[in-house]
Design a protein around this motif. Structure first.
Motif, PDB file in Angstrom:
ATOM      1  N   UNK A  34       0.843  -1.189   0.000  1.00  8.47           N
ATOM      2  CA  UNK A  34       0.000   0.000   0.000  1.00  8.47           C
ATOM      3  C   UNK A  34       0.882   1.244   0.000  1.00  8.47           C
ATOM      4  N   UNK A  35       0.834   1.993  -1.101  1.00  2.00           N
ATOM      5  CA  UNK A  35       1.685   3.183  -1.266  1.00  2.00           C
ATOM      6  C   UNK A  35       0.760   4.391  -1.230  1.00  2.00           C
ATOM      7  N   UNK A  36       0.840   5.167  -0.143  1.00  2.00           N
ATOM      8  CA  UNK A  36      -0.210   6.131   0.168  1.00  2.00           C
ATOM      9  C   UNK A  36       0.327   7.536   0.379  1.00  2.00           C
ATOM     10  N   UNK A 244      -1.638 -14.083   1.322  1.00  2.26           N
ATOM     11  CA  UNK A 244      -1.632 -12.668   0.980  1.00  2.26           C
ATOM     12  C   UNK A 244      -0.971 -11.892   2.107  1.00  2.26           C
ATOM     13  N   UNK A 245      -0.065 -10.995   1.759  1.00  2.00           N
ATOM     14  CA  UNK A 245       0.543 -10.090   2.725  1.00  2.00           C
ATOM     15  C   UNK A 245       0.037  -8.670   2.446  1.00  2.00           C
ATOM     16  N   UNK A 246      -0.610  -8.049   3.427  1.00  2.00           N
ATOM     17  CA  UNK A 246      -0.984  -6.642   3.335  1.00  2.00           C
ATOM     18  C   UNK A 246       0.115  -5.802   3.958  1.00  2.00           C
ATOM     19  N   UNK A 247       0.786  -4.992   3.150  1.00  2.55           N
ATOM     20  CA  UNK A 247       2.024  -4.323   3.572  1.00  2.55           C
ATOM     21  C   UNK A 247       1.913  -2.813   3.434  1.00  2.55           C
ATOM     22  N   UNK A 248       2.578  -2.109   4.343  1.00  3.38           N
ATOM     23  CA  UNK A 248       2.653  -0.651   4.326  1.00  3.38           C
ATOM     24  C   UNK A 248       4.109  -0.286   4.619  1.00  3.38           C
ATOM     25  N   UNK A 249       4.739   0.514   3.773  1.00  2.00           N
ATOM     26  CA  UNK A 249       6.190   0.703   3.894  1.00  2.00           C
ATOM     27  C   UNK A 249       6.646   1.323   5.203  1.00  2.00           C
TER      28      UNK A 249
END
Length: 305
Positions: A34-36, A244-249
């Motif tokens: 997730x690139x926010x 599934x991996x939900x990722x946030x940097x």
């Protein structure tokens, strides 16, 4: 009979027909980054540091803005380098306005050939916008202009939807939707503009619940990956499985967590039944594997009328 879900027929997981392997592999792994963009002049969507004295922080919320921008500055290069070394492509669940605010980062994502997945204009739920359809159109046009390819998948910011969201997304060409986190496998769902495919997302292998909400130890992502594999071992003989991996940097990209995530990735690579996929690769595999499902979900909806 009362229908629990107006879009997706209920089905027990162990009664679903067995799906074929993906290019000979029965364990699919999907990395969702997730690139926010969190505008500094607005309240932060989430915080790592509560405001002192229990008073909500008014913008600019410097500590929590910095927490997120650290992820874009430092976490993204760290994770992108890790995946490039292993020739793994992720899906970029990207706020479209990231391309305006962080153009160099956007260039790097495009150079890595990650799939761009719609994720709103900036980090704001579609429940909060004035014109949902206009925002969806603007996002899709921007992402397609960046990649030169149709944007085929979507995850709502905060998984936020109105009652119309899937209909509007399908109307404007989105084929795959990650918002409905209710199955380990893809599934068909009904919209007013034809069937679309729901794709898995995750709360359990998602760094926000693990670290920002549940305050897990650094190695929790690795612990959960190992436990997931142990459970899937007994199920893989009968059904394809998807991790599934939900990722946030700003979370997965900090050094002590990235170190453990790298171990989890290597654990998966070492298996001979693992394949890393992006959203559309998974969606195409499923639609080819279950071509009758589109008509079946339409017939299911018609039977309710």
């Amino acid at each position: 009979m009362i229908v629990s879900n107006p879009r997706i027929p209920f089905q027990l997981g162990d009664e679903r027909p067995s799906l074929p392997a993906f290019n000979g592999k029965r364990l699919l792994v999907h990395l969702c980054m997730n690139i926010e963009y969190w505008p500094i002049e607005r309240p932060m969507p989430r915080g790592v540091l509560p405001a002192p004295h229990g008073v909500a922080a008014a913008p600019p919320d410097v500590p929590n803005f910095s927490w997120v921008e650290y992820g874009l500055r430092c976490g993204m290069p760290r994770i992108m380098g890790m995946l490039a070394e292993r020739n793994i492509k992720a899906s970029a669940f990207m706020n479209a306005q990231v391309s305006d605010v962080y153009p160099r980062l956007t260039d790097r994502v495009l150079q890595a050939e990650w799939e761009l997945v719609g994720h709103g204009w900036f980090q704001q739920s579609l429940k909060q916008v004035d014109d949902e359809e206009e925002v969806i159109i603007r996002c899709l046009k921007r992402l397609e202009a960046l990649s030169g390819q149709k944007t085929r998948a979507w995850l709502g910011a905060g998984l936020g939807e109105t009652e119309r969201t899937p209909d509007l997304l399908r109307k404007h060409g989105v084929e795959f939707l990650h918002d409905w986190v209710l199955d380990d496998l893809p599934f068909w769902m009904w919209t007013e503009h034809g069937p679309m495919v729901g794709l898995p997302y995750t709360f359990e292998l998602n760094d926000v619940p693990i670290y920002a909400i549940q305050h897990g130890a650094s190695d929790e992502i690795l612990t959960r990956t190992k436990a997931t594999l142990d459970m899937f071992e007994r199920e893989l003989e009968h059904q394809v499985r998807i991790i599934t991996f939900g990722l946030h940097p700003h979370i997965i990209g900090v050094p002590h967590v990235a170190h453990q995530f790298e171990k989890a990735i290597d654990l998966l690579i070492q298996r001979d039944d693992t394949v890393f996929v992006t959203s559309s690769q998974m969606g195409d595999w499923f639609t080819n594997a279950d071509p009758d499902g589109a008509a079946q979900v339409q017939a299911w909806k018609e039977a309710q009328r």
